[in-house]
Design a protein around this motif. Structure first.
Motif, PDB file in Angstrom:
ATOM      1  N   SER A 273       0.849  -1.196   0.000  1.00  0.00           N
ATOM      2  CA  SER A 273       0.000   0.000   0.000  1.00  0.00           C
ATOM      3  C   SER A 273       0.877   1.235   0.000  1.00  0.00           C
ATOM      4  O   SER A 273       1.853   1.304   0.756  1.00  0.00           O
ATOM      5  CB  SER A 273      -0.933   0.019   1.217  1.00  0.00           C
ATOM      6  OG  SER A 273      -1.741  -1.139   1.248  1.00  0.00           O
ATOM      7  N   TYR A 275       0.599   5.227   0.694  1.00  0.00           N
ATOM      8  CA  TYR A 275      -0.261   6.245   1.306  1.00  0.00           C
ATOM      9  C   TYR A 275       0.215   7.617   0.826  1.00  0.00           C
ATOM     10  O   TYR A 275       1.329   8.038   1.115  1.00  0.00           O
ATOM     11  CB  TYR A 275      -0.196   6.157   2.824  1.00  0.00           C
ATOM     12  CG  TYR A 275      -0.905   4.950   3.390  1.00  0.00           C
ATOM     13  CD1 TYR A 275      -2.213   5.032   3.844  1.00  0.00           C
ATOM     14  CD2 TYR A 275      -0.258   3.719   3.468  1.00  0.00           C
ATOM     15  CE1 TYR A 275      -2.871   3.922   4.366  1.00  0.00           C
ATOM     16  CE2 TYR A 275      -0.892   2.604   3.986  1.00  0.00           C
ATOM     17  CZ  TYR A 275      -2.200   2.718   4.434  1.00  0.00           C
ATOM     18  OH  TYR A 275      -2.837   1.614   4.940  1.00  0.00           O
ATOM     19  N   GLU A 278      -3.960  12.307  -0.506  1.00  0.00           N
ATOM     20  CA  GLU A 278      -5.401  12.285  -0.720  1.00  0.00           C
ATOM     21  C   GLU A 278      -5.929  10.900  -1.036  1.00  0.00           C
ATOM     22  O   GLU A 278      -7.145  10.715  -1.154  1.00  0.00           O
ATOM     23  CB  GLU A 278      -5.776  13.266  -1.839  1.00  0.00           C
ATOM     24  CG  GLU A 278      -5.744  12.697  -3.244  1.00  0.00           C
ATOM     25  CD  GLU A 278      -4.352  12.508  -3.829  1.00  0.00           C
ATOM     26  OE1 GLU A 278      -3.376  12.673  -3.079  1.00  0.00           O
ATOM     27  OE2 GLU A 278      -4.248  12.190  -5.022  1.00  0.00           O
ATOM     28  N   GLN A 279      -5.077   9.923  -1.190  1.00  0.00           N
ATOM     29  CA  GLN A 279      -5.558   8.605  -1.564  1.00  0.00           C
ATOM     30  C   GLN A 279      -4.587   7.533  -1.104  1.00  0.00           C
ATOM     31  O   GLN A 279      -3.482   7.824  -0.655  1.00  0.00           O
ATOM     32  CB  GLN A 279      -5.741   8.521  -3.087  1.00  0.00           C
ATOM     33  CG  GLN A 279      -4.468   8.757  -3.876  1.00  0.00           C
ATOM     34  CD  GLN A 279      -4.684   8.661  -5.367  1.00  0.00           C
ATOM     35  OE1 GLN A 279      -5.542   7.925  -5.803  1.00  0.00           O
ATOM     36  NE2 GLN A 279      -3.903   9.405  -6.130  1.00  0.00           N
ATOM     37  N   GLN A 280      -5.059   6.310  -1.231  1.00  0.00           N
ATOM     38  CA  GLN A 280      -4.264   5.133  -0.907  1.00  0.00           C
ATOM     39  C   GLN A 280      -4.342   4.157  -2.070  1.00  0.00           C
ATOM     40  O   GLN A 280      -5.418   3.771  -2.499  1.00  0.00           O
ATOM     41  CB  GLN A 280      -4.779   4.461   0.373  1.00  0.00           C
ATOM     42  CG  GLN A 280      -4.078   3.158   0.722  1.00  0.00           C
ATOM     43  CD  GLN A 280      -4.731   2.436   1.868  1.00  0.00           C
ATOM     44  OE1 GLN A 280      -5.726   2.909   2.427  1.00  0.00           O
ATOM     45  NE2 GLN A 280      -4.197   1.287   2.239  1.00  0.00           N
ATOM     46  N   ARG A 281      -3.186   3.789  -2.578  1.00  0.00           N
ATOM     47  CA  ARG A 281      -3.123   2.849  -3.690  1.00  0.00           C
ATOM     48  C   ARG A 281      -2.636   1.503  -3.166  1.00  0.00           C
ATOM     49  O   ARG A 281      -1.620   1.435  -2.464  1.00  0.00           O
ATOM     50  CB  ARG A 281      -2.179   3.362  -4.784  1.00  0.00           C
ATOM     51  CG  ARG A 281      -2.612   4.687  -5.388  1.00  0.00           C
ATOM     52  CD  ARG A 281      -3.924   4.553  -6.151  1.00  0.00           C
ATOM     53  NE  ARG A 281      -3.779   3.668  -7.300  1.00  0.00           N
ATOM     54  CZ  ARG A 281      -3.365   4.038  -8.506  1.00  0.00           C
ATOM     55  NH1 ARG A 281      -3.068   5.327  -8.718  1.00  0.00           N
ATOM     56  NH2 ARG A 281      -3.263   3.177  -9.482  1.00  0.00           N
ATOM     57  N   ASN A 358      -7.025  20.612  -2.745  1.00  0.00           N
ATOM     58  CA  ASN A 358      -8.172  19.791  -2.345  1.00  0.00           C
ATOM     59  C   ASN A 358      -9.466  20.488  -2.729  1.00  0.00           C
ATOM     60  O   ASN A 358     -10.313  20.808  -1.897  1.00  0.00           O
ATOM     61  CB  ASN A 358      -8.121  19.519  -0.835  1.00  0.00           C
ATOM     62  CG  ASN A 358      -9.119  18.460  -0.416  1.00  0.00           C
ATOM     63  OD1 ASN A 358      -9.621  17.711  -1.243  1.00  0.00           O
ATOM     64  ND2 ASN A 358      -9.394  18.404   0.868  1.00  0.00           N
ATOM     65  N   TRP A 362     -11.438  15.951  -0.749  1.00  0.00           N
ATOM     66  CA  TRP A 362     -11.064  14.581  -0.439  1.00  0.00           C
ATOM     67  C   TRP A 362     -10.814  14.416   1.047  1.00  0.00           C
ATOM     68  O   TRP A 362     -10.504  15.382   1.751  1.00  0.00           O
ATOM     69  CB  TRP A 362      -9.789  14.192  -1.206  1.00  0.00           C
ATOM     70  CG  TRP A 362      -9.981  14.090  -2.685  1.00  0.00           C
ATOM     71  CD1 TRP A 362     -10.952  13.399  -3.345  1.00  0.00           C
ATOM     72  CD2 TRP A 362      -9.189  14.719  -3.687  1.00  0.00           C
ATOM     73  NE1 TRP A 362     -10.812  13.534  -4.696  1.00  0.00           N
ATOM     74  CE2 TRP A 362      -9.739  14.338  -4.947  1.00  0.00           C
ATOM     75  CE3 TRP A 362      -8.080  15.554  -3.659  1.00  0.00           C
ATOM     76  CZ2 TRP A 362      -9.200  14.763  -6.146  1.00  0.00           C
ATOM     77  CZ3 TRP A 362      -7.539  15.972  -4.859  1.00  0.00           C
ATOM     78  CH2 TRP A 362      -8.104  15.583  -6.087  1.00  0.00           C
ATOM     79  N   ASN A 365      -5.264  11.819   4.105  1.00  0.00           N
ATOM     80  CA  ASN A 365      -4.629  10.761   4.892  1.00  0.00           C
ATOM     81  C   ASN A 365      -3.658  11.310   5.926  1.00  0.00           C
ATOM     82  O   ASN A 365      -3.374  10.640   6.916  1.00  0.00           O
ATOM     83  CB  ASN A 365      -3.871   9.797   3.961  1.00  0.00           C
ATOM     84  CG  ASN A 365      -4.812   8.997   3.086  1.00  0.00           C
ATOM     85  OD1 ASN A 365      -5.918   8.688   3.487  1.00  0.00           O
ATOM     86  ND2 ASN A 365      -4.382   8.679   1.877  1.00  0.00           N
TER      87      ASN A 365
END
Length: 843
Positions: A273, A275, A278-281, A358, A362, A365
């Motif tokens: 993962s 981090y 603004e997102q987690q892949r 932003n 969003w 994180n």
């Protein structure tokens, strides 16, 4: 007679057969020999030539045999060529230093010694003793060795020594020095960071601990972090691959902007993962594809950060150009101490960048405000611990262990004292405004968020539940060694960690003290910047280390050494060829206000450049004025005095725009100086020059080509003219250009000055004749003005006609009366003003 005739003519006659030998021999000779005088000489020459050719053939045959013999002899008895011996090797580092120097180039011995000293990490510097970069890096490498000599083996190898092992193994190295780190897991990575001791120490510390355990909350990262959920049992192949991935990422990113964490689980499918703000892949990968190359390629592909550090290399590159050419960019210059864990100015701008971009609201994180508080508490803890009353002697007496030392899982035999009652206080006095992080929490909640900062809290908060704290502890003996002598006991490990933290903290303070962003006023209204990025004029955010890249700030007109905390904020718009400097103190609200004004086009374009920042750290190009009147000295203009000089109505100004990168400008300078010398007798004209590449001017005075020449006339600056670019820049062309744009009085004075500088007498007489014709034409134009003027104006025009008449007579009879002629020119000039008469344009 017939017989004699036949004999003389060489006629052939068949001799009768005879048994007498004498007659036969005589007949044979007579048949083969021609007794004519010419033929006899030719025959003799031919015999001599044949004899000479035979001798030459024999000589060449003998010479060829002799050469073959020499070649055979040389092949059998060949000796090595006589060449000079290589210079004797000498130590590059001090003999008793923390660096082991193999100045003879023994690579095999160096690698074997590295494994004997410590099996974990070895830092080897391959150098050339004559190289300037190697000589500069020697001091920094030695400082890093003195700091980490207990944990890392520092070795130097001379790779330039002829016929050495290192020279034979690395013969194609094109740049020195080469820094390589050898790990115990048979991995070798190259250090590509700055050749400075703090950066080397920081990189080695990251190599020592490339992966941390994922214990939330995670604060120890810069821009993004990676979490792997893999099987981390001993001899785990998944963990080995993840470890190599973290090491290779450090090799590509020596500044460590991406951190790696581990969450050990027992799973059938590996999960990775990333981090981001603004997102987690998430990457779910098959075990067969679990390889360092695959993981790194995916991480670099998906990584996306709103702000990043830019570190241009020490050679010519386009690293910064790629960032600036894509749109407006906000650059923050702030110190980046590599020995510090975090940077408060960077985190403050990171928080603003997240809010700015932003625009879709969003869920973020990263809680940057909590991260800044953790940084502050860590700093306060280290400061109180390392700079307190306790000495370092008790900490330095702890044994250093490596992986070769047998591990005894021993703990202390007895705890020093019970914990007792622990009280917390979240109302910290700091220079950070933290209303939403700590002051709104209860003591227990604050301690749960920051459990490793319990020593920083005061004694005014609410006490912990007494039931959770025992009054005493039992004593457990778990080791054959006494706790104070066991290097890996709990107490000694804590002491060792405390010592290492203090050692790094004190070293960081010597590099540059920790800086924190000042507070905003309590009653200040917050500015919402979340909608600015949704417009077409979106701004990117980058940060540069002001300790290393202060020259970039000076090019923008910012002297960081005169700024608080060596920090500054600048917006650069490359497409608009403009930049804007933030002059207010750097706080969160002021930066947001700066962005808001830029979004509203309310900022004023800055005209500052490197000429406005006379710093001691960069070379300045100062032009010293020469007081000798016989020497033509051009006035050097800059962005500060440019408008005051060129807009002065008392003088006509000629400006030469040049650039240090323009080679053609050097040739034009001689032409420009020649014209300035020919017009040196004109009082109200100034020849100047300006570096258009370094000085930022208003748009109407900015040139796009170099060299360029502008002429600013007297009393009518709006009639400024640019020398045509299609016309060759020569002295006659420049003089004709200036005379065409001068008023009548200055034109006559300039022509008289040119005549006086003419060395040839005949040419000088012709020049004065042309000047008299020009004065006659001016008198005719003045008479036309006199007929159209009123009574007051006619009196002024009549005065000028008298002065022109005197000049005509003086130039005809006494052209060398320089002082008298100049006085009449000045009188005409003094009576020509805008308010005198309407016919001034015709004069």
């Amino acid at each position: 007679m017939s017989w004699l005739k036949r004999r003389l003519c060489g006629a052939k006659k068949t001799a009768p057969l005879s048994h007498e030998s004498g007659d036969n021999e005589r007949d044979i000779v007579n048949k083969n020999v021609d007794f004519r005088p010419d033929n006899v000489n030719n025959n003799l020459k031919k015999k001599k030539r044949n004899k000479y050719m035979v001798k030459m053939k024999n000589f060449l045959r003998e010479l060829a045999l002799f050469c073959v013999f020499l070649l055979a002899y040389g092949a059998v008895y060949k000796e090595p060529p006589k060449i000079s011996k290589p210079p004797k090797a000498y130590p590059f580092f001090p003999t008793n230093s923390a660096v082991t120097d193999f100045y003879y180039g023994d690579l095999t011995k160096a690698l074997s010694l590295a494994k004997k000293i410590t099996p974990d990490i070895s830092f080897i510097m391959y150098y050339a003793p004559w190289d300037a970069q190697s000589q500069a890096a020697r001091k920094e490498f030695l400082l890093a060795a003195e700091h980490l000599q207990d944990s890392v083996a520092f070795i130097a190898v001379n790779c330039w020594q002829p016929e050495s092992d290192c020279k034979g193994s690395f013969a194609k190295i094109v740049r020195w020095p080469v820094m390589v780190i050898y790990l115990s897991v048979n991995n070798a990575i190259q250090y590509n960071g700055p050749l400075l001791a703090p950066h080397m120490i920081s990189f080695l510390k990251k190599i020592m601990v490339p992966i941390r355990r994922a214990d939330p909350p995670i604060f120890n990262f810069e821009e993004a972090y990676v979490v792997a959920e893999i099987n981390a049992s001993p001899n785990s192949a998944e963990y080995s691959v993840y470890y190599k991935t973290a090491i290779k990422c450090l090799e590509s990113e020596p500044f460590g902007r991406i951190s790696f964490y581990l969450k050990p689980v027992q799973v059938t499918k590996n999960t990775l993962s990333v981090y981001m703000w603004e997102q987690q892949r998430i990457l779910e990968i098959e075990p067969s594809d679990w390889k360092p190359e695959v993981l790194l390629q995916w991480i670099f592909k998906v990584i996306k950060t709103p702000i990043t550090w830019i570190s241009p290399p020490e050679v010519k590159s386009v690293t910064l150009a790629h960032k600036l050419q894509t749109g407006p960019t906000l650059i923050m210059f702030t110190p980046k101490n590599p020995l510090s864990l975090q940077y408060d100015y960077f985190m403050m701008l990171q928080d603003i960048a997240q809010q700015y971009q932003n625009c879709e609201n969003w869920l973020l994180n990263f809680d940057i405000e909590a991260k800044r508080l953790d940084h502050l508490l860590t700093y306060k803890n280290l400061k109180s611990t390392c700079l307190g009353s306790k000495t370092e002697t008790s900490l330095t007496q702890i044994a250093v262990t490596t992986s070769a030392t047998p591990f005894l899982n021993s703990t202390s035999a007895k705890l020093s004292k019970p914990l007792g009652k622990l009280e917390l206080n979240c109302g910290l006095s700091s220079n950070l405004k933290l209303p939403s992080i700590c002051q709104n929490f209860k003591a227990e909640q604050c301690f749960e968020i920051f459990p490793h900062h319990e020593d920083n809290f005061g004694k005014k908060g609410k006490e912990l539940d007494e039931d959770l704290i025992a009054d005493d502890y039992k004593v457990y003996e778990t080791s054959l060694w006494k706790p104070n002598k066991d290097p890996k006991s709990m107490e000694n490990l804590k002491k060792r960690q405390k010592y290492e933290n203090c050692k790094t903290f004190l070293a960081a303070q010597k590099v540059y003290p920790e800086v924190f962003v000042p507070d905003d006023p309590v009653d200040s209204e917050d500015i919402n910047v979340s909608d600015f990025a949704c417009s077409n004029n979106s701004v990117k955010f980058i940060v540069m280390d002001s300790l290393r890249y202060y020259v970039f700030a000076e090019r923008l007109g910012v002297n960081l050494f005169n700024r608080k905390d060596m920090s500054a904020v600048v917006i650069v718009d490359e497409q608009a060829e403009s930049h804007y400097i933030m002059d207010t103190p750097i706080t969160s609200r002021n930066v947001k206000l700066f962005l808001q004004k830029y979004n509203e086009s309310a900022l004023i374009r800055s005209k500052k450049s490197i000429v406005d920042t006379p710093a001691k750290n960069t070379p300045a190009y100062n032009f010293v004025a020469i007081n000798d009147t016989s020497v033509i000295n051009l006035d050097e203009l800059n962005s500060k005095n440019f408008l005051d000089v060129v807009l002065d109505n008392r003088n006509a100004v000629v400006v030469l725009y040049y650039s240090k990168q323009c080679s053609f400008c050097n040739g034009i300078s001689y032409t420009f100086l020649t014209l300035a010398r020919k017009l040196s007798y004109v009082d109200n004209i100034r020849f100047t020059r300006i570096d258009g590449d370094e000085n930022i001017l208003p748009w109407e005075y900015t040139m796009e080509e170099y060299p360029s020449i502008l002429f600013f006339p007297v009393n009518c600056k709006e009639e400024t003219r640019v020398f045509p670019t299609e016309v060759p820049i020569t002295v006659p062309n420049l003089l004709a250009f200036m005379l065409a744009n001068m008023n009548a009085t200055m034109k006559l004075t300039a022509m008289y000055s040119v005549c006086l500088h003419t060395p040839v007498e005949i040419t000088k007489i012709a020049c004065l004749s042309t000047l008299r014709d020009e004065i006659t034409s001016t008198i005719e134009k003045t008479l036309k003005v006199w007929r159209k003027s009123n009574k007051r104006q006619r009196r002024l025009v009549l005065h000028n006609l008298q002065e022109l008449r005197f000049l005509q007579l003086l130039l005809a009879h006494s052209p060398n009366e320089f002082a008298l002629i100049q006085s009449h020119f000045r009188k005409i000039k003094d009576h020509l003003g805008e308010e005198d008469y309407k016919g001034k344009d015709e004069l």
